[in-house]
Design a protein around this motif. Structure first.
Motif, short mmCIF file in Angstrom:
data_model
loop_
_atom_site.label_atom_id
_atom_site.label_comp_id
_atom_site.label_asym_id
_atom_site.label_seq_id
_atom_site.Cartn_x
_atom_site.Cartn_y
_atom_site.Cartn_z
N GLY A 1 28.76 -18.66 14.19
CA GLY A 1 29.84 -17.70 14.38
C GLY A 1 30.47 -17.27 13.07
N ILE A 2 30.99 -16.05 13.05
CA ILE A 2 31.63 -15.50 11.86
C ILE A 2 33.13 -15.73 11.94
N ASN B 1 24.84 -13.41 11.98
CA ASN B 1 25.28 -14.68 12.57
C ASN B 1 24.08 -15.59 12.86
N LYS C 1 23.90 -19.12 14.12
CA LYS C 1 24.67 -18.88 15.35
C LYS C 1 25.99 -19.67 15.41
#
Length: 333
Positions: A210-211, A202, A208
């Motif tokens: 998000g997945i 991520n 960062k």
């Protein structure tokens, strides 16, 4: 008393016997002194040197955390047990985040981590009065993998990985990623949110953001389940540590990643020299300083750092430079 020639012979024989007998007595007396002195010396050595029982370590060292670091710690524990059979070293696999939760609750002595401790985790440990030592143990190359049956992917860019995995993505088929790819649904596999591998992917790939979490992606804390998922789908894709790819190279294909300098495949050399960017990463163990006061924990930590460089290659990881292990060993002292 003894007359004649015969009497003289008998007399001489008796005198010889007396001489032999006296010498024997003298030797016995000296032997007795030697044995006593030797016994005293032996007793002194036994008193000054630790007995075999005293030299043995015992107890239990609880470890939990990263599934990526697990093979390293398991290998270290097995070798340590060959020398210290009375020390139990159970190693759990709850993910890096799960390991830190236990670590900061003083439930385990050592946490395996595939990323550095987060600020909120460090605060939780501080609030609980837990001080710790961070030890770097090896390098890993987070590997993006597809099935051996995949015959259309030769590499992926970081931008394309964002299209596939980023939260909010509307990409559904491989053709949505690249025009030359087939119009087949993408089947995604990812470590769970408690995994340090999830966090690292991520951060390093998705910045960062998000997945994604929708019907196209499956999550698991078990890397073996991810291997089975990807290998069982021609249009599947996933990611996990280099060691798990190496172990399953007969049914998986690793994808070279272009981070801006052309496609680079993870190998021992590209991971160690950092050219496999941005997915080369260090791995850690965190040791509770209070636990380090226990002789078995301190000895295990020292054993780990002294031997993990040699063990790393055997379980699919890349050793740190020797001077780095010397730095880590100094922290334990």
């Amino acid at each position: 008393m003894f007359k004649g020639k015969k009497g003289k012979v008998v007399l001489m024989l008796m005198m010889s016997m007396l001489v032999v007998f006296a010498a024997a007595c003298g030797n016995n007396a000296n032997s007795g002194n030697t044995e006593n002195n030797g016994g005293a010396a032996t007793n002194n050595v036994a008193t000054n040197a630790p007995t075999e029982e005293a030299a043995k370590l015992s107890g239990e060292i609880k470890i939990d955390g990263s599934s990526t670091v697990f093979p390293l710690t398991e290998a270290a524990a097995e070798e340590f047990n060959k020398e210290h059979a009375d020390v139990r070293v159970p190693v759990g696999v709850s993910g890096t985040g799960g390991g830190f939760k236990q670590f900061c609750a003083a439930e385990i002595a050592i946490a395996d981590a595939s990323r550095p401790i987060k600020d909120e985790e460090a605060t939780a440990c501080k609030d609980a009065g837990i001080e710790y030592t961070e030890l770097s143990v090896a390098f890993d190359g987070l590997s993006v993998v597809v099935s051996k049956d995949n015959d259309f992917i030769d590499h992926l860019t970081v931008e394309e990985l964002n299209k596939i995995f980023m939260t909010g993505s509307t990409v559904k088929t491989w053709k949505d990623v690249r025009d030359t790819f087939p119009a087949e649904p993408i089947v995604m596999f990812s470590p769970g949110a408690d995994s340090g591998t999830y966090d690292y992917f991520n951060e390093a790939i998705l910045d960062k953001a998000g997945i994604r979490n929708d019907e196209a992606i499956s999550f698991s804390e078990d890397d073996n389940a991810l291997v089975q998922g990807v290998s069982g789908s021609k249009y599947g894709i996933g990611y996990f540590g280099f060691a798990y790819f190496e172990e399953n190279a007969d049914k998986l294909k690793v994808v070279p990643i272009d981070g801006g300098s052309g496609p680079i495949e993870p190998t021992y050399d590209t991971i160690k020299d950092g050219s496999y960017a941005p997915l080369s990463r260090p791995l850690f163990i965190y040791v509770n300083n209070k636990e380090l006061e226990r002789p078995e924990v301190k000895e295990f930590a020292k054993f780990y750092i002294d031997n993990i460089g040699a063990l790393a290659g055997e379980v699919g990881y890349v050793a740190l430079p020797d001077e780095q292990y010397a730095t880590e060993a100094a922290k334990i002292q």
